[in-house]
Design a protein around this motif. Structure first.
Motif, PDB file in Angstrom:
ATOM      1  N   ARG A  41       0.800  -1.212   0.000  1.00 21.06           N
ATOM      2  CA  ARG A  41       0.000   0.000   0.000  1.00 21.06           C
ATOM      3  C   ARG A  41       0.841   1.274   0.000  1.00 21.06           C
ATOM      4  NH1 ARG A  41      -5.063  -1.261  -1.331  1.00 21.06           N
ATOM      5  NH2 ARG A  41      -5.946   0.418  -0.062  1.00 21.06           N
ATOM      6  N   ASP A  42       2.164   1.128  -0.050  1.00 19.72           N
ATOM      7  CA  ASP A  42       3.026   2.306  -0.010  1.00 19.72           C
ATOM      8  C   ASP A  42       3.455   2.771  -1.397  1.00 19.72           C
ATOM      9  OD1 ASP A  42       4.682   0.214  -0.626  1.00 19.72           O
ATOM     10  OD2 ASP A  42       6.224   0.698   0.846  1.00 19.72           O
ATOM     11  N   ALA A  43       2.723   2.380  -2.437  1.00 18.16           N
ATOM     12  CA  ALA A  43       3.049   2.785  -3.803  1.00 18.16           C
ATOM     13  C   ALA A  43       2.075   3.859  -4.273  1.00 18.16           C
ATOM     14  CB  ALA A  43       2.993   1.585  -4.744  1.00 18.16           C
ATOM     15  N   ALA A  44       2.607   4.951  -4.836  1.00 24.59           N
ATOM     16  CA  ALA A  44       1.788   5.942  -5.520  1.00 24.59           C
ATOM     17  C   ALA A  44       1.624   5.471  -6.960  1.00 24.59           C
ATOM     18  CB  ALA A  44       2.458   7.311  -5.466  1.00 24.59           C
ATOM     19  N   LEU A  45       0.383   5.306  -7.401  1.00 20.58           N
ATOM     20  CA  LEU A  45       0.092   4.634  -8.663  1.00 20.58           C
ATOM     21  C   LEU A  45       0.032   5.597  -9.846  1.00 20.58           C
ATOM     22  CD1 LEU A  45      -2.759   2.189  -7.562  1.00 20.58           C
ATOM     23  CD2 LEU A  45      -0.277   1.827  -7.503  1.00 20.58           C
ATOM     24  N   ILE A  46       0.480   5.104 -11.007  1.00 19.91           N
ATOM     25  CA  ILE A  46       0.360   5.830 -12.268  1.00 19.91           C
ATOM     26  C   ILE A  46      -0.362   4.941 -13.271  1.00 19.91           C
ATOM     27  CG2 ILE A  46       1.599   6.907 -14.188  1.00 19.91           C
ATOM     28  CD1 ILE A  46       3.933   7.396 -12.255  1.00 19.91           C
ATOM     29  N   LEU A  47      -1.443   5.458 -13.849  1.00 19.95           N
ATOM     30  CA  LEU A  47      -2.132   4.784 -14.952  1.00 19.95           C
ATOM     31  C   LEU A  47      -1.741   5.505 -16.235  1.00 19.95           C
ATOM     32  CD1 LEU A  47      -5.793   4.065 -13.776  1.00 19.95           C
ATOM     33  CD2 LEU A  47      -3.981   2.419 -14.226  1.00 19.95           C
ATOM     34  N   PRO A  48      -0.848   4.933 -17.043  1.00 21.89           N
ATOM     35  CA  PRO A  48      -0.335   5.647 -18.216  1.00 21.89           C
ATOM     36  C   PRO A  48      -1.289   5.593 -19.394  1.00 21.89           C
ATOM     37  CG  PRO A  48       0.649   3.477 -18.092  1.00 21.89           C
ATOM     38  CD  PRO A  48      -0.226   3.610 -16.865  1.00 21.89           C
ATOM     39  N   ASP A  49      -1.162   6.565 -20.280  1.00 22.69           N
ATOM     40  CA  ASP A  49      -1.940   6.573 -21.513  1.00 22.69           C
ATOM     41  C   ASP A  49      -1.351   5.594 -22.526  1.00 22.69           C
ATOM     42  OD1 ASP A  49      -0.344   8.552 -23.773  1.00 22.69           O
ATOM     43  OD2 ASP A  49       0.313   8.605 -21.707  1.00 22.69           O
ATOM     44  N   THR A  50      -2.043   5.421 -23.613  1.00 16.81           N
ATOM     45  CA  THR A  50      -1.619   4.664 -24.798  1.00 16.81           C
ATOM     46  C   THR A  50      -1.527   3.166 -24.549  1.00 16.81           C
ATOM     47  OG1 THR A  50      -0.366   6.603 -25.555  1.00 16.81           O
ATOM     48  CG2 THR A  50       0.081   4.517 -26.666  1.00 16.81           C
ATOM     49  N   MET A  51      -0.785   2.738 -23.534  1.00 14.78           N
ATOM     50  CA  MET A  51      -0.591   1.301 -23.317  1.00 14.78           C
ATOM     51  C   MET A  51      -1.655   0.667 -22.440  1.00 14.78           C
ATOM     52  SD  MET A  51       2.675   1.232 -20.684  1.00 14.78           S
ATOM     53  CE  MET A  51       3.371   2.857 -20.955  1.00 14.78           C
ATOM     54  N   HIS A  52      -2.488   1.468 -21.778  1.00 15.94           N
ATOM     55  CA  HIS A  52      -3.472   0.888 -20.861  1.00 15.94           C
ATOM     56  C   HIS A  52      -4.864   1.450 -21.135  1.00 15.94           C
ATOM     57  CE1 HIS A  52      -3.537  -1.199 -16.680  1.00 15.94           C
ATOM     58  NE2 HIS A  52      -4.526  -1.591 -17.453  1.00 15.94           N
ATOM     59  N   ARG A  53      -5.254   1.464 -22.396  1.00 19.70           N
ATOM     60  CA  ARG A  53      -6.563   1.998 -22.778  1.00 19.70           C
ATOM     61  C   ARG A  53      -7.689   1.056 -22.367  1.00 19.70           C
ATOM     62  NH1 ARG A  53      -7.766   2.535 -27.710  1.00 19.70           N
ATOM     63  NH2 ARG A  53      -8.653   4.632 -27.751  1.00 19.70           N
ATOM     64  N   GLN A  54      -7.430  -0.254 -22.397  1.00 17.32           N
ATOM     65  CA  GLN A  54      -8.466  -1.234 -22.052  1.00 17.32           C
ATOM     66  C   GLN A  54      -8.316  -1.673 -20.595  1.00 17.32           C
ATOM     67  OE1 GLN A  54      -7.813  -3.260 -26.312  1.00 17.32           O
ATOM     68  NE2 GLN A  54      -9.295  -4.363 -25.057  1.00 17.32           N
ATOM     69  N   MET A  55      -9.456  -1.725 -19.887  1.00 17.61           N
ATOM     70  CA  MET A  55      -9.424  -2.010 -18.457  1.00 17.61           C
ATOM     71  C   MET A  55     -10.753  -2.644 -18.061  1.00 17.61           C
ATOM     72  SD  MET A  55      -8.476   0.804 -15.546  1.00 17.61           S
ATOM     73  CE  MET A  55      -6.967   1.225 -16.439  1.00 17.61           C
ATOM     74  N   ASN A  56     -10.715  -3.643 -17.177  1.00 16.04           N
ATOM     75  CA  ASN A  56     -11.974  -4.255 -16.748  1.00 16.04           C
ATOM     76  C   ASN A  56     -12.565  -3.509 -15.563  1.00 16.04           C
ATOM     77  OD1 ASN A  56     -10.657  -5.201 -14.397  1.00 16.04           O
ATOM     78  ND2 ASN A  56     -10.129  -7.146 -15.388  1.00 16.04           N
ATOM     79  N   ASP A  57     -13.832  -3.805 -15.266  1.00 11.14           N
ATOM     80  CA  ASP A  57     -14.537  -3.103 -14.194  1.00 11.14           C
ATOM     81  C   ASP A  57     -13.921  -3.386 -12.831  1.00 11.14           C
ATOM     82  OD1 ASP A  57     -16.296  -1.976 -15.989  1.00 11.14           O
ATOM     83  OD2 ASP A  57     -17.825  -3.527 -15.735  1.00 11.14           O
ATOM     84  N   ALA A  58     -13.355  -4.575 -12.656  1.00 12.86           N
ATOM     85  CA  ALA A  58     -12.762  -4.924 -11.361  1.00 12.86           C
ATOM     86  C   ALA A  58     -11.584  -4.008 -11.046  1.00 12.86           C
ATOM     87  CB  ALA A  58     -12.316  -6.384 -11.362  1.00 12.86           C
TER      88      ALA A  58
END
Length: 642
Positions: A89-106
């Protein structure tokens, strides 16, 4: 940007202004937030789709950026994030563009819950706008609640949901994002913002500009509704291009710019800008400074390409130019430049006066490099993918004559007219050159640039020229009738920017061009000399900085929990040879004074940071203790300042 009479006073006023502006921003974030269950971040985590190859170029672009800016980055898959205990839980998260366009609801639900409980998230552009079937949500991005504004409105706008818009910076974001001087322009002006002008007023429009292009336009999503947070950038019709907001107990930085896409096309400026802001100001992570000893620097790159440069050198000497340095001196050595009225080429092999100057440069410690190949303009026409063999022959010939005159190998290169196709980078590396002038990635510190969607060799450093709006040379500014006092203010602002932000930028000149703005140049030299005496600035060369940066890339370091007690952390670092001059900057309002546990280091309070500069050993360990939140704040972290 502030202007003062004395360098010391000016620097202090600048820092005070930044501290007040960013402290107000931090207090805004902290206000009204209940204590989260999330622990304080220790590193960044880039969340990527399952099955993404480790050598994927989009992934490499983010890893390069994190290494260059100086923050520890872990790569985690979506399924790893979803597994119980799969990601600390000590990670600050990055959701990058281009490579992660598809994502499930979970994953959308897991990210939402994580931020709600106190996590920090950087959400970029088109991340998650499509389901696993590749289809867009019929109304809006499922991450709109996290972003704080409706976007990716496919149901309403269809393909019109993505539009090219001018990028405008909100006034409050000026001290937060730290754009270099010359990068912003008022709505009603053709001259970039400098300290010679009145400070921007709240609500004033500031366009992002670049060399040659002027106001920049980017493909962004149209947004609807009021942004629930502090907006940093906007586009047409008040579309949100970037903003930061609270969400539950956590924080979200939404960036509606295709950062990965731009990075792969010689525009990594905003990827590096927002990555630094998220990691240092929002997550408050330690930074491995990109500078030796954490001190700012300037690179003065001279393009000496015509016979008129020889008498101009005497004028430069009279102005005091050669009382400072070292500089990067690049020469086109051939007998002709193919430009009427320029007095012909250098003809270095047969020009005693210029050869004497080259020997003087070498004796001073300047780096004597190659400017293109032999005949300036002919080379500029040839150096493209259609004539690599002839172009390479001309570079080789030019470098040989320059090297013979200086008595040293050529270690730097600049392309005439900025024409530097990707094949040149590999060719230069094969000949021991690791540093080259670049007209892409404008506004950035030195970087490993991506061209044609690919990065060159890992140890090759591009040095983007810093421009005054659309101008980079005195001749260009004069052609557009830019007043000399505007140029003088910009040059001084550049020096202050590098000193205050502990960074480096490159500016370039042609020797005859100095005659256009001699007073501006002389005032700048006086100002830089004062900053050097203060110890906040140094001169360096392209090759020197590339050598340090390649050594810095070999540092391995991490921040982890320490069993010594609650709130304790341990920063560990190692290097195959020596950590000497490697420097970490730790936010002083987050950490108590670091304790040296292993190795050699100097620990000093340096403004808002603890500055830890390593000695000659190969290993270093620091004991760190998190400070409690300020009195009256429910935030788990202290107020943030730069």
């Amino acid at each position: 940007m502030m202007h003062g009479l004395l360098p010391g006073v000016r620097g202090r006023r600048l820092i005070v202004g930044l501290v007040l502006a960013v402290s107000a921003f931090a207090l805004w974030l902290a206000a009204g937030r209940s204590a989260p269950s999330q622990v304080a971040p220790t590193h960044l985590a880039l969340v990527v789709p399952d099955g993404l190859r480790a050598d994927d170029v989009h992934l490499l672009a983010w890893q390069d950026a994190a290494a260059e800016v100086g923050f520890a980055l872990e790569v985690v898959s979506a399924s790893q994030l979803l597994r119980a205990g799969g990601l600390q839980r000590d990670a600050a998260l990055i959701l990058p563009d281009t490579m992660h366009r598809q994502m499930n609801d979970a994953l959308v639900a897991a990210l939402t819950q994580r931020v709600q409980e106190g996590g920090r998230l950087m959400l970029v552009h088109d991340a998650g706008i499509a389901g696993m079937d590749g289809q867009y949500h019929p109304r809006q991005s499922r991450l709109s609640a996290l972003a704080g504004v409706r976007y990716a409105l496919y149901g309403e706008l269809n393909t019109g949901m993505l539009r090219e818009q001018v990028a405008w910076l909100d006034t409050a974001a000026v001290p937060l994002l730290r754009l270099p001087p010359g990068k912003l322009m008022r709505e009603d002006s053709d001259n970039p913002l400098t300290s010679a002008q009145p400070a921007p007023q709240p609500g004033e429009e500031l366009a992002v500009v670049s060399y040659h292009y002027g106001r920049l336009r980017y493909p962004v999503f149209a947004t609807q509704g009021e942004f629930d947070g502090q907006r940093l950038m906007h586009g047409d019709s008040n579309s949100v291009l970037a903003g930061v907001r609270r969400f539950g107990n956590g924080e979200v930085l939404f960036v509606n710019l295709p950062l990965t896409y731009l990075k792969l096309r010689t525009d990594g400026f905003f990827l590096h800008t927002f990555l630094r802001f998220f990691a240092q100001d929002i997550a408050q992570l330690p930074q491995l400074s990109a500078m030796p000893q954490g001190r700012g620097a300037l690179i003065m790159n001279w393009h000496i390409d015509a016979a008129a440069a020889v008498p101009a050198m005497e004028q430069l000497a009279a102005l005091g130019a050669f009382e400072q340095g070292p500089y990067s001196m690049h020469i086109t050595a051939g007998p002709d430049v193919d430009v009427p009225g320029d007095g012909g080429g250098i003809d270095l092999a047969n020009n005693p006066a210029m050869r004497a100057w080259v020997r003087r440069f070498a004796a001073r410690g300047d780096e004597v490099g190659s400017h293109g190949g032999w005949i300036h303009n002919e080379f500029g026409r040839l150096v493209d993918t259609q004539a690599p063999a002839r172009s390479a022959e001309m570079i080789e010939r030019n470098s040989a004559v320059v090297s013979q005159a200086s008595g040293k190998p050529v270690r730097e290169y600049s392309a005439p007219t900025g024409n530097h196709p990707a094949w040149v980078t590999q060719w230069l590396r094969e000949r021991g050159i690791h540093a080259y002038y670049f007209t892409g990635d404008i506004g950035m510190a030195p970087t490993r640039s991506y061209q044609d969607g690919r990065r060159g060799p890992a140890d090759m450093w591009a040095f983007p020229v810093l421009s005054y709006g659309i101008h980079a040379a005195f001749e260009e500014a004069r052609a557009d009738q830019v007043p000399e006092d505007h140029v003088a203010a910009w040059l001084n602002d550049v020096a202050d920017f590098c000193a205050s932000n502990r960074t480096v930028r490159l500016v370039y000149f042609h020797p005859p061009g100095v005659a256009i703005f001699p007073l501006a140049f002389k005032r700048w030299l006086q100002h830089t000399a004062a900053l050097v005496r203060e110890g906040s600035l140094r001169w360096t060369t392209m090759a020197q900085y590339a050598d340090f940066s390649n050594r810095r890339l070999q540092v391995r370091w991490q921040l982890r929990g320490d069993a010594a007690g609650p709130g304790g952390l341990r920063l560990e670092a190692s290097h195959p040879q020596s950590l000497e001059q490697m420097t970490w900057l730790l936010p002083a309002q987050r950490y108590a004074q670091p304790q040296l546990l292993e190795g050699q280091a100097q620990v000093l309070r340096d403004g808002p940071f603890w500055r830890v500069t390593a000695g000659s050993g190969a290993r270093l360990a620091l004991g760190l203790v998190l400070l409690p939140a300020p009195v009256g704040s429910s935030s788990p972290l202290p107020a943030r300042i730069l």
